[in-house]
Scaffold this active site. Sequence first.
Site, PDB file in Angstrom:
ATOM      1  N   ASP A  66     -68.645  -3.673 -24.695  1.00 23.40           N
ATOM      2  CA  ASP A  66     -68.393  -5.066 -24.330  1.00 23.40           C
ATOM      3  C   ASP A  66     -69.245  -5.958 -25.231  1.00 23.40           C
ATOM      4  OD1 ASP A  66     -67.644  -7.447 -23.179  1.00 23.40           O
ATOM      5  OD2 ASP A  66     -68.768  -7.149 -21.314  1.00 23.40           O
ATOM      6  N   HIS A 109     -75.390  -6.026 -14.344  1.00 28.47           N
ATOM      7  CA  HIS A 109     -74.978  -4.642 -14.561  1.00 28.47           C
ATOM      8  C   HIS A 109     -75.717  -4.100 -15.772  1.00 28.47           C
ATOM      9  CE1 HIS A 109     -72.298  -7.475 -16.708  1.00 28.47           C
ATOM     10  NE2 HIS A 109     -72.576  -6.696 -17.725  1.00 28.47           N
ATOM     11  N   ASP A 176     -72.762  -2.104 -11.579  1.00 28.37           N
ATOM     12  CA  ASP A 176     -73.582  -3.219 -11.089  1.00 28.37           C
ATOM     13  C   ASP A 176     -74.921  -2.727 -10.559  1.00 28.37           C
ATOM     14  OD1 ASP A 176     -71.344  -4.795 -11.563  1.00 28.37           O
ATOM     15  OD2 ASP A 176     -71.653  -5.982  -9.740  1.00 28.37           O
ATOM     16  N   ARG A 204     -80.092 -17.466 -20.928  1.00 27.92           N
ATOM     17  CA  ARG A 204     -78.741 -17.765 -20.460  1.00 27.92           C
ATOM     18  C   ARG A 204     -78.440 -16.590 -19.526  1.00 27.92           C
ATOM     19  NH1 ARG A 204     -73.668 -14.797 -20.530  1.00 27.92           N
ATOM     20  NH2 ARG A 204     -72.005 -16.298 -20.386  1.00 27.92           N
ATOM     21  N   ASP A 206     -76.384 -14.245 -17.419  1.00 26.82           N
ATOM     22  CA  ASP A 206     -75.006 -13.776 -17.391  1.00 26.82           C
ATOM     23  C   ASP A 206     -74.535 -13.621 -15.941  1.00 26.82           C
ATOM     24  OD1 ASP A 206     -72.851 -12.652 -19.079  1.00 26.82           O
ATOM     25  OD2 ASP A 206     -73.252 -10.797 -18.002  1.00 26.82           O
ATOM     26  N   GLU A 213     -74.272 -11.440  -5.609  1.00 27.77           N
ATOM     27  CA  GLU A 213     -73.344 -10.981  -4.588  1.00 27.77           C
ATOM     28  C   GLU A 213     -73.849  -9.708  -3.890  1.00 27.77           C
ATOM     29  OE1 GLU A 213     -68.787 -10.857  -5.295  1.00 27.77           O
ATOM     30  OE2 GLU A 213     -69.678  -9.021  -6.052  1.00 27.77           O
ATOM     31  N   GLU A 251     -74.555 -18.908 -16.105  1.00 31.79           N
ATOM     32  CA  GLU A 251     -73.095 -18.837 -16.175  1.00 31.79           C
ATOM     33  C   GLU A 251     -72.600 -18.804 -14.735  1.00 31.79           C
ATOM     34  OE1 GLU A 251     -69.492 -16.052 -18.001  1.00 31.79           O
ATOM     35  OE2 GLU A 251     -71.284 -15.105 -17.210  1.00 31.79           O
ATOM     36  N   ASP A 319     -66.322 -16.364 -24.923  1.00 30.48           N
ATOM     37  CA  ASP A 319     -65.310 -15.685 -24.115  1.00 30.48           C
ATOM     38  C   ASP A 319     -63.937 -16.325 -24.316  1.00 30.48           C
ATOM     39  OD1 ASP A 319     -66.875 -13.676 -22.962  1.00 30.48           O
ATOM     40  OD2 ASP A 319     -67.709 -15.095 -21.506  1.00 30.48           O
TER      41      ASP A 319
END
Length: 553
Positions: A66, A109, A176, A204, A206, A213, A251, A319
């Site tokens: 990624d 993650h 995660d 920054r 991510d 969560e 973000e 992105d």
Amino acid sequence: MLHVPATADLWWKNAIIYCLDVQTFADSDGDGIGDFGGLTQHVDDLAGLGVTCIWLMPFYPTADHDDGYDVTDHYAIDPRLGTFGDFTEFMAVARDRGLRVIADLVVNHTSDQHAWFRESRKSRESRHRDWYVWQDAIPDDGPEGVVFPGEQSGVWTFDTETGQYYLHRFYHHQPDLNIANHQVRDEIAKVIGFWLAQGLSGFRVDAVPFLLELDGIDAIDREIGMDPHDYLRDLRAFIQRRNGDAILLGEVNLPFEEQRRFFGDEDGDELTMLFDFIGMQSIYLAMARGDARPIVRALRQRPEIPDDAAYASFLRNHDELTLDKLTDGERDEVFAAFGPEPDMQLYGRGLRRRLPTMLGGDQQWLRMAYSLMFAMPGAPTLFYGEEIGMGENLAIEDRLAVRTPMQWTSGPAAGFTTAPATAAFRPFPDGDFGPEEVNVASQRTDPDSLLNWFERLIRLRKSAPEIGWGEYRVVDVGNDAVLVLQYCWGDRTAMTVHNLATRAAKVSIPLGVETATLRDRLGSASPIAAKDATASIKIAAHGYHWFAVEPAP
Ligand code: GLC
């Protein structure tokens, strides 16, 4: 009098942020991959442009599925990009040129190749087992929805070795971390402390909503009553203890109603800054329609944010250009205007083009768009290459189309590397937006180039702290295509005027003071004397003006 010292303390409110990826910026050793040595050679270009803060995309060792957002070691430098020594030299040069540096903090993650996960997946008894989120069966009350539709089949993957599922909000190779585990929280703090000690001015952050969560984590494994926002508050307090003026730029692509919480509501003790995803999307809709009302609506719906906090404005990031906060109909309008081909679209919600190609290379429109983004209340953020009007290469898969190497010259491999162009990290675009047409070297010598225009725009934005600090209001001029914003701070008043339409317009601007002079600070309009508390101005198609409003003595 202008309170200049305050602007230094809360530096982020007027920062000009420049995002770059080391691997696509400049290569110093001829292997075709950008590196810290190459970046260091170009710090003066960035200082000359006038940016104040460099945001480095992930430069850590990575499994590279990624583009670096799958970290395998949070305490090291990707060896392809250089050594720690090279990083330190870069930091020294940046500091000398007065530039701050922030970096991506990717801790929602890790890569599945990270030592923590390899250890975690070994056995149910592993000491790192609970660093990730494991379940015997996919829970009913777990998180819903995938981030990359078409590329991800779900957010749980079954691991045959230990017969349990692990959670991953992103790709299956990005498990995660479990922030309900205090060891994980301590480790994240250690990572932050480590990079602050290397001289970073913040991060920054991510994927913040996913980081916080707790859905999918067994209730008994969460500490009783754990509020993830307390955790964000802890992180902010920690970062402030280690480095008083470091920031967390999050973000957080959420509706306005949910954004305030991430700033820490009235206490302002969580994220220092949030990207203005909604403002960004409203600008695209407004441009597609030639009508400023979507921007007015977004500005009016913005929540009040804490005094020390700020938004980061942008028109492009690394992105897909997400249009997820528009309605389906609105998104279709933007698609039709700026990315009609299916290949230009991604995940059903975004575009994988850069702005200049979307606008068909129209320089006037392009400059209006950037002038407008710089005029939005917040700190302007640029993605490398925007300052010269780089385009994308749609031949490259998905989001990577906009992450082509920086175009420095019209020479071989665009001056990005001494390796042959075919060995460059990613292929350059060709045609009108290829390096022969669009590059730093030729724009540097052309006073009318986009690059030199940006330098002027940035200088102007820095000398207009009232945009980052002041109270702003939308001034109604009775023409929906024209957006007039007024900012007041101390004894200073600035006013920006942007015409979204392809038709010239004449507007009368109510000023609130009987007599005043409007002095154009970016364009070359002669000073306008306001009479009867109104200024009449003519504005070209896609025109823009930045005025200082000077009341008569
Ligand atoms: C963020 C990044 C994106 C990355 C994802 C997973 O959304 O901007 O590039 O793929 O997080 O880390």
